[in-house]
Motif scaffolding. Structure first.
Motif, PDB file in Angstrom:
ATOM      1  N   ILE A  61      10.714 -12.155 -49.375  1.00 38.33           N
ATOM      2  CA  ILE A  61      11.770 -11.919 -50.353  1.00 38.33           C
ATOM      3  C   ILE A  61      12.225 -10.482 -50.180  1.00 38.33           C
ATOM      4  O   ILE A  61      11.598  -9.713 -49.438  1.00 38.33           O
ATOM      5  CB  ILE A  61      11.267 -12.206 -51.792  1.00 38.33           C
ATOM      6  CG1 ILE A  61      12.438 -12.329 -52.772  1.00 38.33           C
ATOM      7  CG2 ILE A  61      10.220 -11.171 -52.229  1.00 38.33           C
ATOM      8  CD1 ILE A  61      12.040 -12.931 -54.118  1.00 38.33           C
ATOM      9  N   SER A  62      13.313 -10.082 -50.841  1.00 40.21           N
ATOM     10  CA  SER A  62      13.831  -8.739 -50.596  1.00 40.21           C
ATOM     11  C   SER A  62      14.596  -8.216 -51.799  1.00 40.21           C
ATOM     12  O   SER A  62      14.925  -8.954 -52.736  1.00 40.21           O
ATOM     13  CB  SER A  62      14.748  -8.748 -49.360  1.00 40.21           C
ATOM     14  OG  SER A  62      15.799  -9.690 -49.529  1.00 40.21           O
ATOM     15  N   ALA A  63      14.889  -6.927 -51.736  1.00 42.03           N
ATOM     16  CA  ALA A  63      15.759  -6.256 -52.702  1.00 42.03           C
ATOM     17  C   ALA A  63      16.247  -4.980 -52.044  1.00 42.03           C
ATOM     18  O   ALA A  63      15.835  -4.640 -50.921  1.00 42.03           O
ATOM     19  CB  ALA A  63      15.021  -5.967 -54.012  1.00 42.03           C
ATOM     20  N   VAL A  64      17.089  -4.255 -52.734  1.00 40.51           N
ATOM     21  CA  VAL A  64      17.714  -3.070 -52.160  1.00 40.51           C
ATOM     22  C   VAL A  64      16.673  -2.078 -51.654  1.00 40.51           C
ATOM     23  O   VAL A  64      15.691  -1.776 -52.324  1.00 40.51           O
ATOM     24  CB  VAL A  64      18.665  -2.408 -53.173  1.00 40.51           C
ATOM     25  CG1 VAL A  64      17.925  -1.976 -54.442  1.00 40.51           C
ATOM     26  CG2 VAL A  64      19.400  -1.217 -52.558  1.00 40.51           C
ATOM     27  N   ALA A  65      16.924  -1.574 -50.439  1.00 38.34           N
ATOM     28  CA  ALA A  65      16.063  -0.563 -49.837  1.00 38.34           C
ATOM     29  C   ALA A  65      16.858   0.494 -49.094  1.00 38.34           C
ATOM     30  O   ALA A  65      16.311   1.552 -48.743  1.00 38.34           O
ATOM     31  CB  ALA A  65      15.077  -1.224 -48.874  1.00 38.34           C
ATOM     32  N   ASP A  66      18.131   0.236 -48.843  1.00 35.84           N
ATOM     33  CA  ASP A  66      18.964   1.170 -48.092  1.00 35.84           C
ATOM     34  C   ASP A  66      19.053   2.500 -48.830  1.00 35.84           C
ATOM     35  O   ASP A  66      19.270   2.550 -50.042  1.00 35.84           O
ATOM     36  CB  ASP A  66      20.362   0.576 -47.900  1.00 35.84           C
ATOM     37  CG  ASP A  66      21.150   1.265 -46.796  1.00 35.84           C
ATOM     38  OD1 ASP A  66      20.855   2.432 -46.474  1.00 35.84           O
ATOM     39  OD2 ASP A  66      22.084   0.633 -46.269  1.00 35.84           O
ATOM     40  N   SER A  67      18.909   3.579 -48.090  1.00 39.15           N
ATOM     41  CA  SER A  67      18.981   4.919 -48.670  1.00 39.15           C
ATOM     42  C   SER A  67      20.411   5.396 -48.867  1.00 39.15           C
ATOM     43  O   SER A  67      20.625   6.511 -49.354  1.00 39.15           O
ATOM     44  CB  SER A  67      18.221   5.899 -47.770  1.00 39.15           C
ATOM     45  OG  SER A  67      18.692   5.804 -46.431  1.00 39.15           O
ATOM     46  N   ASP A  68      21.382   4.583 -48.497  1.00 38.99           N
ATOM     47  CA  ASP A  68      22.792   4.918 -48.679  1.00 38.99           C
ATOM     48  C   ASP A  68      23.468   3.799 -49.465  1.00 38.99           C
ATOM     49  O   ASP A  68      23.626   2.695 -48.949  1.00 38.99           O
ATOM     50  CB  ASP A  68      23.474   5.094 -47.319  1.00 38.99           C
ATOM     51  CG  ASP A  68      24.929   5.525 -47.444  1.00 38.99           C
ATOM     52  OD1 ASP A  68      25.340   5.937 -48.548  1.00 38.99           O
ATOM     53  OD2 ASP A  68      25.651   5.449 -46.422  1.00 38.99           O
TER      54      ASP A  68
END
Length: 387
Positions: free
Chosen positions: A286-293
């Motif tokens: 599963i996933s969620a926001v991780a982008d540093s931008d």
């Protein structure tokens, strides 16, 4: 090239590792909070990334997504999770953890979560309030990130911070056992390492009846899966890029270019995982926001010198505690002792399509596709119905 050498190279290219100097121009470079080191014994490193950005310091305006953004993006309620405890396991001590958490929650209108009101508790790996481990500014950033992301997802959840003496697999395993014995609904682990000979012995620390255990998939893109995310009973949390958009959801979401994904070299494929091109356990679930931008707003005053205060953070170190908080909202941690239920309820998640985290010929192992893909798993939260 093994993961430690890859991580060292990535860290060297990413940053020289020093915070901004007083009086210098704002630092917009993304730093690895815990650069990987070569060790002869199993040692974990945290996956937090941070930058001090254009506006930083204790009196700055937070830069990056806050709780309201994340609630809107993932269709979460503003309240919920009362009576649930989310445990965070990290190494070393952040002596400012409680005070910095208070600043974050006050800034974003969340209720106080303190030792005094019973919402927050910090213990060592043996479960005692003293003595705490020695402080470490690098892991301190990770601790601040973890506490803030649980708060963003589940403002009413209680938070237990368990600090291991060191980032060795033995000490973090002991801290994991302490967290599980505390009555926590879910435990988040925002760290990892190469898989290694002997991890089958350490795996027992990450298997506790009635407790959801999560681990970040890593920030080095498509390559062999990392431990403990690769364990079949651990919910492996990948990462996405989240962007505001003029559409029905109000957001678009794709696979983050650095989200960890890959096949385990050691762990057999669970019966509930059916992807075709990896004969062993596939990461992530599963996933969620991780982008540093544009990143996530986090408050940390420990060890960043002139940059102390509001920083912008990313990495799958953010997505794991956030998903743990969503599990707290749902109140069903005892039913999520592996990821099988998430796969069974994938229709209640946002399917993350688009983006890639490496080269695999366009295969799902490194490309965001309809249905399951390794960088983002079966999707990201759409409310908490899947949990």
């Amino acid at each position: 090239m093994n993961r430690f050498r890859t991580a060292l190279l990535a860290g060297a290219l990413l940053t020289l590792g020093l915070p901004a100097i007083a009086g210098a121009a704002p630092d917009t470079t993304m730093h690895a909070a815990c650069p990987a080191t070569v060790s002869t014994t199993p040692t974990m490193h945290c996956f937090a990334l941070y930058r001090t950005g254009h506006s930083f310091g204790v009196n700055a305006t937070p830069d990056g997504y806050g709780p309201a953004d994340l609630r809107d993006a993932y269709k979460l309620p503003q309240t919920g999770g009362a009576g649930q405890t989310i445990a965070i396991v990290d190494a070393f001590d952040n002596p400012n953890a409680e005070a910095d958490l208070a600043k974050y929650r006050q800034q974003f209108g969340l209720s106080a979560c303190t030792t005094a009101n019973g919402c927050f508790k910090k213990v060592n790996q043996r479960g005692a309030a003293t003595p705490l481990p020695e402080g470490n500014p690098n892991w301190g950033v990770e601790i601040s990130l973890d506490l803030d992301m649980v708060s963003a997802a589940c403002p009413d959840c209680h938070i237990l911070l368990v600090e291991a003496d060191t980032p060795s697999s033995a000490n973090l395993g002991a801290a994991e056992d302490t967290a599980a014995a505390s009555g926590a609904s879910a435990i988040s682990n925002s760290y990892g390492s190469d898989e290694y000979n002997g991890m089958d012995v350490d795996a027992k620390h990450f298997q506790h009846a009635g407790v959801a255990i999560l681990a970040s998939s890593g920030d080095f893109g498509f390559q062999p899966a990392s431990f403990p995310a690769s364990l079949a009973n651990v919910i492996a949390v990948g990462g996405t890029t989240l962007t505001k958009a003029d559409n029905a959801r109000g957001w678009t979401e794709t696979a983050w270019s650095r989200a960890g994904s890959g096949c385990s070299a050691w762990i057999p494929k669970p019966a509930w995982q059916h992807d075709a091109n990896c004969g062993m356990r596939t990461v992530a679930d599963i996933s969620a926001v991780a982008d540093s931008d544009p990143g996530l707003a986090v408050y940390d005053t420990y060890g960043l010198g002139s940059s102390a205060g509001w920083i912008t953070v990313g990495g799958t170190s953010a997505s794991s505690p956030f998903i743990a908080g969503v599990i707290g909202l749902a109140g069903n941690g005892s039913q999520l002792t592996d990821a099988s239920s998430l796969y069974a309820h994938a229709d209640k998640l946002f399917d993350v399509v688009g983006g890639e985290n490496g080269w695999c010929g366009g295969d799902y192992l490194c490309t965001g596709q309809q249905g399951y893909d390794a960088p983002t798993g079966v999707g990201s939260p759409n409310g908490f119905g899947a949990f």
